[in-house]
Design an enzyme around this catalytic site. Structure first.
Site, PDB file in Angstrom:
ATOM      1  N   CYS B 149      32.646   6.813  16.313  1.00  0.00           N
ATOM      2  CA  CYS B 149      31.429   7.335  16.160  1.00  0.00           C
ATOM      3  C   CYS B 149      30.342   6.057  16.788  1.00  0.00           C
ATOM      4  CB  CYS B 149      31.261   7.249  14.705  1.00  0.00           C
ATOM      5  SG  CYS B 149      32.149   8.612  13.953  1.00  0.00           S
ATOM      6  N   HIS B 150      30.540   4.791  16.193  1.00  0.00           N
ATOM      7  CA  HIS B 150      29.495   3.863  16.423  1.00  0.00           C
ATOM      8  C   HIS B 150      30.107   2.750  16.847  1.00  0.00           C
ATOM      9  CE1 HIS B 150      27.948   6.582  13.453  1.00  0.00           C
ATOM     10  NE2 HIS B 150      26.870   6.833  14.638  1.00  0.00           N
TER      11      HIS B 150
END
Lengths: 417, 185
Positions: B149-150
């Site tokens: 995701c990040h």
């Protein structure tokens, strides 16, 4: 109105200048001039409003736990009763709240009927009230279907089948209502959505009801118009306190029902899961529909029975034009007063026969009571409007009534002390 | 209060202020207590119910898991990563200076048996499930897990090494029921 009072300072003043909420509250809940002679029957409007809020709050919380699917709806309600923290309390408050709501609204309506609150200039106020009643009936009916017990299922079947009475289009309407060929998952699903939606429609109509009410203010037990500021007192603190006291009494009754007899007004068969293959021996609607159910069953013809049942509610819309007598309050209408109490007893009788099996003497009683129900509105009211004389006792103003010996001896006795 | 427009003849001559205060305080007090009790019991219905709490333990048999293999099980609706760590993975986790880590925890304090790492497979950044459980997954720069995701990198002890996540992967409460079976929760 009173500009000096409304010049507020600080944050409230800043907001009020741009969005006059505080002025609005002040005018409608504080200074609002209210007849000084209202009795406790005038508590039921605010009680109905509070009950509506209780129903919406508990309903939203229930909807977070409930599943509208025929396979698990019944179990999801049992899960609320057993597993959800205070779920039993939540459900019993909501379940009995429906009954309390109807008791309150029926008393509210009988009060309006007694004191002529539907007459000029409050016709629309009354009609909006009837709209609220219709919405409440639809909401209550669909809510009763959601637990998906035997009474839910068969109640839904019977009530939706009412529409099959209409010639030609009847069957199409019923199929449309069901979303299929019997009461099933599509029916449950849409009933849940509408049961959630309609209360907010009620809130909207209640708002209009209040706007209409505050246009001319409350009626009062004498039925005489407010003539001077001496006839009124500010809503706050006099009626906020009176409403608050009434709320306390109401909550005691409500809590007694919830904690000591939560299933008293319900039907035990609704704790049996819905079974499309077996109809319970006695199909009975919730108590608040019984008088109308009695009218339905009193008529031997299907279509006429259905039409008369709907007419029993819809006739209320015509009330302001059926009763055109100049005097509002039954206190000063000796004949109307007697027919009124007969009508009141008649409604109780209708409710009682509605719960009895549709056979033998009960059918006869239901027929007589149904005839009186409609005669009261369609024959007695118009006749009395023409022939009943205006009583000499009718006071010239609210203040005159309050001070008059004829009106209330008790008041004078307390003055003498 | 404003003067009233009433025509009441017999106004009370004196007002018992003390009695009014008493009534006001007891009435308000009772309303607050009652309203509070009602509000709390209603709000409490939204807390985890008994059937949800009943799902809060999971037993896992570790015996089929070979060295280097991973297993994902569900506990309270979340994935639990169980990794049978190889010697090299244990030592790489052990040989890091704790002082250099963003979230300072030694590998020793994060395991009950160094061969078995049990962590909640939820990134401490914003709740995504990191990659690294399946063969062929991107395990990140430190051979543990990588959150797509990040871009947070976790090491073989499930500790955050690089990226926006503030904390190491959480260790669920668990115990060894026998040598091969653990009970999570």
């Amino acid at each position: 109105m009173d500009n000096q009072e409304n010049k507020k300072v600080g944050v409230t003043g800043w907001i009020d200048k741009r969005l006059p909420v505080f002025t609005f509250i002040n005018h409608n809940l504080r200074d609002y001039p209210t007849p000084k002679n209202l009795n406790y029957f005038w508590n039921f409007g605010s009680l109905a409003g509070i009950t509506l809020v209780i129903m919406i709050v508990t309903g939203i919380l229930l909807a977070m736990q409930y599943t509208a699917n025929t396979d698990i709806a019944f179990d999801s309600v049992e899960r609320i009763m057993r597993d959800v923290n205070n779920g039993w309390l939540l459900r019993y408050i909501h379940m009995n709240g429906a009954s309390m709501f109807f008791i309150i609204v029926y008393i509210h309506m009988f009060r309006g009927l007694y004191y002529g609150s539907y007459k000029y200039p409050r016709e629309i106020l009354w009609m909006l009230g009837v709209v609220i009643l219709l919405l409440m009936m639809a909401t209550a009916f669909m809510g009763y279907v959601l637990p998906w017990g035997q009474m839910s299922f068969w109640g839904a079947t019977v009530i939706t089948n009412l529409f099959s009475a209409f010639p030609v289009i009847g069957d199409y309407i019923v199929t449309f209502l069901w979303g299929g060929f019997s009461v099933d998952n599509p029916t449950l699903s849409r009933f849940f959505v509408l049961h959630y939606l309609l209360p907010f429609a009620i809130v909207g109509v209640v708002a209009l009801h209040l706007v209409a009410l505050h246009q001319f203010g409350s009626n009062n037990p004498t039925g005489v118009d407010v003539k001077s500021s001496g006839d009124t007192i500010p809503f706050h603190p006099y009626y906020t306190v009176k409403d608050y006291f009434g709320l306390g009494v109401f909550l005691i009754v409500y809590a007694a029902l919830v904690f000591f007899a939560p299933n008293f007004l319900g039907h035990p068969d609704n704790y049996i899961p819905a079974n499309p293959l077996q109809t319970p021996a006695h199909i009975v609607p919730e108590w608040y529909f019984l008088p109308f159910y009695a009218i339905l069953r009193a008529v031997p013809d299907k279509l006429t029975g259905v039409l008369l049942m709907f007419a029993a509610v819809l006739v209320l819309f015509l009330l302001p034009w059926l009763d055109k007598h100049k005097v509002r309050s039954a206190t000063f209408r000796p004949f109307y007063k007697q027919f009124y109490w007969l009508f009141f007893i008649n409604c109780i009788v209708l409710g009682w026969v509605g719960a009895m099996p549709a056979e033998g003497v009960y059918v006869l009683i239901a027929r007589i009571a149904s005839v009186y129900y409609f005669s009261f509105f369609l024959i007695i009211m118009p006749l009395l409007s023409r022939f009943e004389k205006v009583s000499e006792l009718l006071p010239s103003s609210i203040s005159a009534a309050v001070l008059s010996k004829k009106f209330d001896k008790d008041v004078n006795e307390s003055y003498a002390k | 209060m404003k003067e009233l427009n009433t025509t009441t003849k017999n106004k009370p001559t004196s007002i018992d202020e003390e009695k009014r205060d008493f009534l006001f305080i007891t009435t308000t007090g009772l309303a607050i207590a009652g309203g509070g009790a009602f509000a709390w019991s209603m709000i409490d219905t939204m807390n985890p119910s008994k059937d949800v709490l009943a799902l809060s333990t999971t037993e896992v048999d570790l015996s089929p898991l070979e060295e280097g293999q991973s297993l994902t099980v569900m506990w309270r609706g979340k994935p639990i990563f169980i990794r049978h760590r190889s010697e090299s993975e244990i030592s790489s986790a052990d040989n890091v200076s704790v002082e250099d880590l963003p979230h300072k925890e030694s590998d020793e304090s994060r395991v009950k048996n160094p061969k078995w790492l049990v962590v909640v497979g939820v990134c401490s950044h914003l709740g995504c499930v990191p990659l690294g459980q399946k063969i062929g997954d991107n395990k990140g720069e430190y051979g543990g897990w990588f959150c797509p995701c990040h871009g947070s990198h976790y090491d073989t002890s499930g500790r955050i090494r690089k990226g926006p996540a503030p904390l190491n992967l959480e260790i669920p409460p668990y115990e060894f029921v026998s040598d091969d079976i653990i009970r999570i929760g």
